[in-house]
Design a protein around this motif. Structure first.
Motif, PDB file in Angstrom:
ATOM      1  N   THR A  98       0.855  -1.183   0.000  1.00  0.00           N
ATOM      2  CA  THR A  98       0.000   0.000   0.000  1.00  0.00           C
ATOM      3  C   THR A  98       0.889   1.231   0.000  1.00  0.00           C
ATOM      4  OG1 THR A  98      -0.106   0.229   2.403  1.00  0.00           O
ATOM      5  CG2 THR A  98      -1.702  -1.265   1.388  1.00  0.00           C
ATOM      6  N   GLU A  99       0.280   2.381  -0.088  1.00  0.00           N
ATOM      7  CA  GLU A  99       1.077   3.622  -0.033  1.00  0.00           C
ATOM      8  C   GLU A  99       1.719   3.807   1.335  1.00  0.00           C
ATOM      9  OE1 GLU A  99      -2.385   6.917   0.797  1.00  0.00           O
ATOM     10  OE2 GLU A  99      -2.133   6.192  -1.267  1.00  0.00           O
ATOM     11  N   ASP A 100       1.203   3.136   2.353  1.00  0.00           N
ATOM     12  CA  ASP A 100       1.773   3.216   3.700  1.00  0.00           C
ATOM     13  C   ASP A 100       2.764   2.104   3.995  1.00  0.00           C
ATOM     14  OD1 ASP A 100       0.145   5.422   4.239  1.00  0.00           O
ATOM     15  OD2 ASP A 100      -1.512   4.126   4.877  1.00  0.00           O
TER      16      ASP A 100
ATOM     17  N   ARG B 240      -6.504 -10.390  -4.809  1.00  0.00           N
ATOM     18  CA  ARG B 240      -7.002  -9.098  -5.314  1.00  0.00           C
ATOM     19  C   ARG B 240      -7.955  -8.442  -4.309  1.00  0.00           C
ATOM     20  NH1 ARG B 240      -6.988 -12.055 -10.528  1.00  0.00           N
ATOM     21  NH2 ARG B 240      -5.189 -11.225 -11.657  1.00  0.00           N
TER      22      ARG B 240
ATOM     23  N   SER C 219      -6.315  -6.098  -1.798  1.00  0.00           N
ATOM     24  CA  SER C 219      -5.805  -4.809  -2.244  1.00  0.00           C
ATOM     25  C   SER C 219      -6.797  -4.145  -3.196  1.00  0.00           C
ATOM     26  CB  SER C 219      -4.459  -4.988  -2.951  1.00  0.00           C
ATOM     27  OG  SER C 219      -3.997  -3.738  -3.420  1.00  0.00           O
ATOM     28  N   PRO C 220      -7.710  -3.350  -2.637  1.00  0.00           N
ATOM     29  CA  PRO C 220      -8.717  -2.709  -3.486  1.00  0.00           C
ATOM     30  C   PRO C 220      -8.127  -1.692  -4.470  1.00  0.00           C
ATOM     31  CG  PRO C 220      -8.905  -1.956  -1.210  1.00  0.00           C
ATOM     32  CD  PRO C 220      -7.891  -3.060  -1.228  1.00  0.00           C
ATOM     33  N   GLU C 221      -6.904  -1.266  -4.255  1.00  0.00           N
ATOM     34  CA  GLU C 221      -6.267  -0.279  -5.125  1.00  0.00           C
ATOM     35  C   GLU C 221      -5.468  -0.909  -6.256  1.00  0.00           C
ATOM     36  OE1 GLU C 221      -6.854   3.008  -4.727  1.00  0.00           O
ATOM     37  OE2 GLU C 221      -8.180   2.394  -3.106  1.00  0.00           O
ATOM     38  N   ASP C 222      -5.591  -2.200  -6.477  1.00  0.00           N
ATOM     39  CA  ASP C 222      -4.836  -2.912  -7.515  1.00  0.00           C
ATOM     40  C   ASP C 222      -3.328  -2.835  -7.311  1.00  0.00           C
ATOM     41  OD1 ASP C 222      -7.080  -3.859  -8.759  1.00  0.00           O
ATOM     42  OD2 ASP C 222      -7.126  -2.294 -10.292  1.00  0.00           O
ATOM     43  N   ASP C 223      -2.900  -2.701  -6.061  1.00  0.00           N
ATOM     44  CA  ASP C 223      -1.475  -2.718  -5.757  1.00  0.00           C
ATOM     45  C   ASP C 223      -0.955  -4.145  -5.818  1.00  0.00           C
ATOM     46  OD1 ASP C 223      -1.109   0.049  -5.242  1.00  0.00           O
ATOM     47  OD2 ASP C 223      -2.053  -0.201  -3.264  1.00  0.00           O
TER      48      ASP C 223
ATOM     49  N   ASP D 230      -0.340  -8.427  -9.633  1.00  0.00           N
ATOM     50  CA  ASP D 230      -0.251  -6.989  -9.861  1.00  0.00           C
ATOM     51  C   ASP D 230      -1.510  -6.560 -10.598  1.00  0.00           C
ATOM     52  OD1 ASP D 230       2.471  -6.330  -8.881  1.00  0.00           O
ATOM     53  OD2 ASP D 230       3.116  -7.688 -10.471  1.00  0.00           O
ATOM     54  N   GLY D 231      -2.478  -6.031  -9.862  1.00  0.00           N
ATOM     55  CA  GLY D 231      -3.735  -5.605 -10.479  1.00  0.00           C
ATOM     56  C   GLY D 231      -4.438  -6.761 -11.158  1.00  0.00           C
TER      57      GLY D 231
END
Length: 179
Positions: free
Chosen positions: A10-12, A35, A38-42, A61-62
């Motif tokens: 994640t971004e964090d 999947r 990771s709801p952000e497709d990370d 990856d996504g």
């Protein structure tokens, strides 16, 4: 004993969750489970290990196709979780090809299963399934290159491989929380 965890980037940083694989029957099921983490497709890594026998890494990856690395295909083939990862494509077989069943048949031309040359049986070590699934690593050895684990390092991992992977990713603390 098995251990399976999801590491989602994640971004964090990395987030870990242990995962239950009892309802997972196919690689598609496993990819869908990853999947969802990771709801952000990370990037999501599915880490699976059977104590002192083998480990596997599945990278999603996504919406890309899953990338897979298994440390010892023959050991993983004896595991229900390993069988999920050992797709025909990963093993270099045509889909639906059933090498193990054909190889287990006695088609050497002798009658009543008598061996022409007993040395031939000793060379196969374990029968037909050993020929169908290679001993040693299979899959994408560059699966973690961009995350800090080189192909050489990945192939050198043995005991406690998942911990070493998590350390290289900077995710060892989050992985330990689900262990």
């Amino acid at each position: 004993m098995y251990f399976a965890a999801l590491l989602a980037r994640t971004e964090d940083g990395w987030e870990a969750s242990d995962t239950e694989l009892d309802d997972v029957e196919t690689l598609s099921d496993l990819a869908e489970l990853a999947r969802e983490a990771s709801p952000e497709d990370d990037t999501v890594l599915v880490l699976i290990e059977q104590e002192d026998a083998w480990f596997g890494v599945v990278r999603i990856d996504g919406e890309d196709d899953p990338r897979i690395y298994v440390s010892d295909a023959a050991a993983a083939a004896r595991s229900s979780y390993g069988e999920i990862l050992l797709t025909d494509e990963l093993l270099g077989r045509e889909p639906g090809e059933d090498d193990a069943d054909l190889d287990s048949l006695d088609l050497d031309g002798t009658e009543d299963g008598e061996d022409e040359d007993e040395d031939d049986d000793n060379d196969s070590e374990g029968g037909g399934s050993a020929e169908a699934v290679p001993h040693g690593p299979v899959g994408d050895p560059e699966i973690l290159d961009d995350l800090g684990v080189s192909q050489k390092e990945l192939k050198a991992l043995s005991e406690d491989a998942l911990t070493e992977i998590a350390e290289a990713l900077g995710a060892s603390e989050v992985l330990e929380t689900v262990r």
